[in-house]
Design a protein around this motif. Structure first.
Motif, PDB file in Angstrom:
ATOM      1  N   GLN A   6       0.725  -1.282   0.011  1.00  0.00           N
ATOM      2  CA  GLN A   6      -0.168  -0.089  -0.075  1.00  0.00           C
ATOM      3  C   GLN A   6       0.824   1.251   0.007  1.00  0.00           C
ATOM      4  OE1 GLN A   6      -2.742  -0.438   3.536  1.00  0.00           O
ATOM      5  NE2 GLN A   6      -4.437  -1.458   2.221  1.00  0.00           N
ATOM      6  N   CYS A   7       1.814   1.330  -0.656  1.00  0.00           N
ATOM      7  CA  CYS A   7       2.687   2.420  -0.913  1.00  0.00           C
ATOM      8  C   CYS A   7       3.126   2.213  -2.635  1.00  0.00           C
ATOM      9  CB  CYS A   7       4.190   2.388  -0.108  1.00  0.00           C
ATOM     10  SG  CYS A   7       5.061   1.161  -0.439  1.00  0.00           S
ATOM     11  N   LYS A   8       3.707   3.667  -2.988  1.00  0.00           N
ATOM     12  CA  LYS A   8       4.329   3.571  -4.212  1.00  0.00           C
ATOM     13  C   LYS A   8       5.529   2.935  -4.181  1.00  0.00           C
ATOM     14  CE  LYS A   8       5.853   7.089  -7.666  1.00  0.00           C
ATOM     15  NZ  LYS A   8       6.044   8.484  -7.941  1.00  0.00           N
ATOM     16  N   VAL A   9       5.896   2.332  -5.474  1.00  0.00           N
ATOM     17  CA  VAL A   9       7.011   1.371  -5.604  1.00  0.00           C
ATOM     18  C   VAL A   9       7.585   1.796  -6.926  1.00  0.00           C
ATOM     19  CG1 VAL A   9       8.160  -0.663  -5.910  1.00  0.00           C
ATOM     20  CG2 VAL A   9       6.544  -0.555  -4.012  1.00  0.00           C
ATOM     21  N   ASP A  10       8.818   2.707  -7.007  1.00  0.00           N
ATOM     22  CA  ASP A  10       9.400   2.896  -8.180  1.00  0.00           C
ATOM     23  C   ASP A  10      10.452   1.796  -8.766  1.00  0.00           C
ATOM     24  OD1 ASP A  10       8.323   5.545  -8.269  1.00  0.00           O
ATOM     25  OD2 ASP A  10       9.493   6.249  -6.588  1.00  0.00           O
ATOM     26  N   MET A  11      10.374   1.599  -9.953  1.00  0.00           N
ATOM     27  CA  MET A  11      11.271   0.636 -10.401  1.00  0.00           C
ATOM     28  C   MET A  11      11.878   1.171 -11.852  1.00  0.00           C
ATOM     29  SD  MET A  11       9.946  -3.164 -11.948  1.00  0.00           S
ATOM     30  CE  MET A  11       9.693  -2.897 -13.601  1.00  0.00           C
ATOM     31  N   LYS A  67       7.805  -3.173   6.649  1.00  0.00           N
ATOM     32  CA  LYS A  67       6.641  -2.432   5.866  1.00  0.00           C
ATOM     33  C   LYS A  67       5.559  -2.979   5.822  1.00  0.00           C
ATOM     34  CE  LYS A  67       7.029   1.395   3.133  1.00  0.00           C
ATOM     35  NZ  LYS A  67       7.645   2.560   3.370  1.00  0.00           N
ATOM     36  N   LEU A  68       5.618  -4.466   5.535  1.00  0.00           N
ATOM     37  CA  LEU A  68       4.287  -5.082   5.499  1.00  0.00           C
ATOM     38  C   LEU A  68       3.588  -5.206   6.562  1.00  0.00           C
ATOM     39  CD1 LEU A  68       2.393  -6.892   3.771  1.00  0.00           C
ATOM     40  CD2 LEU A  68       3.719  -8.704   4.283  1.00  0.00           C
ATOM     41  N   MET A  69       4.492  -5.365   7.791  1.00  0.00           N
ATOM     42  CA  MET A  69       3.832  -5.501   9.105  1.00  0.00           C
ATOM     43  C   MET A  69       3.650  -4.279   9.841  1.00  0.00           C
ATOM     44  SD  MET A  69       6.098  -9.026  10.482  1.00  0.00           S
ATOM     45  CE  MET A  69       5.226  -9.143  11.819  1.00  0.00           C
ATOM     46  N   GLY A  70       4.091  -3.356   9.539  1.00  0.00           N
ATOM     47  CA  GLY A  70       4.081  -2.048  10.088  1.00  0.00           C
ATOM     48  C   GLY A  70       4.769  -1.709  11.345  1.00  0.00           C
ATOM     49  N   MET A  71       5.618  -2.677  11.388  1.00  0.00           N
ATOM     50  CA  MET A  71       6.780  -2.575  12.913  1.00  0.00           C
ATOM     51  C   MET A  71       8.094  -2.753  12.365  1.00  0.00           C
ATOM     52  SD  MET A  71       5.430  -5.933  14.613  1.00  0.00           S
ATOM     53  CE  MET A  71       3.759  -5.540  14.656  1.00  0.00           C
ATOM     54  N   PRO A  72       8.962  -2.442  13.385  1.00  0.00           N
ATOM     55  CA  PRO A  72      10.329  -2.800  13.260  1.00  0.00           C
ATOM     56  C   PRO A  72      10.631  -4.367  12.976  1.00  0.00           C
ATOM     57  CG  PRO A  72      10.189  -0.934  14.704  1.00  0.00           C
ATOM     58  CD  PRO A  72       8.820  -1.670  14.391  1.00  0.00           C
ATOM     59  N   THR A  73      11.784  -4.667  12.532  1.00  0.00           N
ATOM     60  CA  THR A  73      11.862  -6.350  12.455  1.00  0.00           C
ATOM     61  C   THR A  73      12.750  -6.607  13.817  1.00  0.00           C
ATOM     62  OG1 THR A  73      13.560  -5.636  10.762  1.00  0.00           O
ATOM     63  CG2 THR A  73      11.570  -6.739  10.195  1.00  0.00           C
ATOM     64  N   SER A  74      13.245  -7.641  13.880  1.00  0.00           N
ATOM     65  CA  SER A  74      13.998  -8.191  14.877  1.00  0.00           C
ATOM     66  C   SER A  74      15.191  -7.461  15.042  1.00  0.00           C
ATOM     67  CB  SER A  74      14.142  -9.695  15.282  1.00  0.00           C
ATOM     68  OG  SER A  74      13.019 -10.443  15.060  1.00  0.00           O
ATOM     69  N   GLU A  75      15.561  -6.740  16.388  1.00  0.00           N
ATOM     70  CA  GLU A  75      16.840  -6.152  16.252  1.00  0.00           C
ATOM     71  C   GLU A  75      18.084  -7.093  16.219  1.00  0.00           C
ATOM     72  OE1 GLU A  75      17.174  -3.652  19.478  1.00  0.00           O
ATOM     73  OE2 GLU A  75      15.300  -2.203  19.093  1.00  0.00           O
ATOM     74  N   ASP A  76      18.060  -8.343  16.622  1.00  0.00           N
ATOM     75  CA  ASP A  76      19.278  -9.256  16.357  1.00  0.00           C
ATOM     76  C   ASP A  76      19.684  -9.749  14.996  1.00  0.00           C
ATOM     77  OD1 ASP A  76      17.152 -10.969  16.167  1.00  0.00           O
ATOM     78  OD2 ASP A  76      17.577 -12.254  17.883  1.00  0.00           O
TER      79      ASP A  76
END
Length: 206
Positions: free
Chosen positions: A38-43, A97-106
């Motif tokens: 749900q965002c613009k993706v430039d290619m 981006k998909l989950m709307g939250m930061p991924t695991s820091e490790d």
């Protein structure tokens, strides 16, 4: 001249057509990704190269680079496999981006993040195969995607075994895209030789 396709001796016309299929497939896959995120993706215009399989790991930045690879077997009118690979950092960015939250820091993926990454890979490869099917009129049935996070050389060992039965050359499609971060993704489509012939025949080139 034999009726069999020889990837090493393919005419420029054949290579151009397969490259165009790669361009359209990659473009449709990026459109699907933009809808999913749900965002613009430039290619940028995809880069399609005919390489020796042994060169693929180097072309992606080195065989020791850690990457996420989505692998699907392909059945139906054509048989073979397709892979979509991207660098681990890029994979974590897309998952976040998909989950709307930061991924695991490790630097590892949780079960939920792995599931999200599989879904991203499924959408991208499925869209690519759907466009190939629409252009050729061939029925293409993908398997359930398998995900591997490993060094590029290890991930590529799976299709390398299959491809050893076909020849030395392969078409690799490199797609550079971005939302707020530059990402390079790589499609590797490995149809068997009969399938190459079916694809070209369906386009009136055989």
């Amino acid at each position: 001249m034999s009726d069999k396709i020889d990837l090493q001796a393919m005419s420029d016309q054949y290579v151009d057509v397969l490259m165009e299929l790669g361009n359209i497939g990659a473009g449709n896959a990026m459109t699907a990704l933009a809808q999913m995120l749900q965002c613009k993706v430039d290619m940028k215009v995809p880069r399609v190269r005919l390489l020796e399989f042994s060169e693929v790991g180097t072309a992606m930045g080195g065989e020791e680079q850690i990457m996420a690879g989505i692998y699907l077997a392909v059945d139906g009118d054509i048989t073979g496999s397709i892979m979509f690979l991207l660098e681990k950092d890029s994979a974590m960015h897309l998952v976040g981006k998909l989950m709307g939250m930061p991924t695991s820091e490790d630097g590892t993926f949780s079960e939920m993040e792995i599931s999200a990454l599989q879904e991203i890979g499924n959408i991208i490869t499925g869209s690519y195969l759907n466009s190939l099917s629409a252009m050729t009129g061939l029925k293409i049935i993908p398997s359930i995607p398998a995900l591997s996070i490993d060094m590029a050389g290890a991930i590529l060992s799976v299709p390398a075994i299959e491809f050893g039965l076909i020849g030395d050359n392969i078409l690799m499609i490199e797609t550079q895209f971005s939302d707020d971060q530059e990402i390079a993704g790589y499609f590797i489509l490995v149809p068997d030789l009969e399938s190459y012939e079916k694809i070209l025949t369906s386009l009136g080139l055989r």
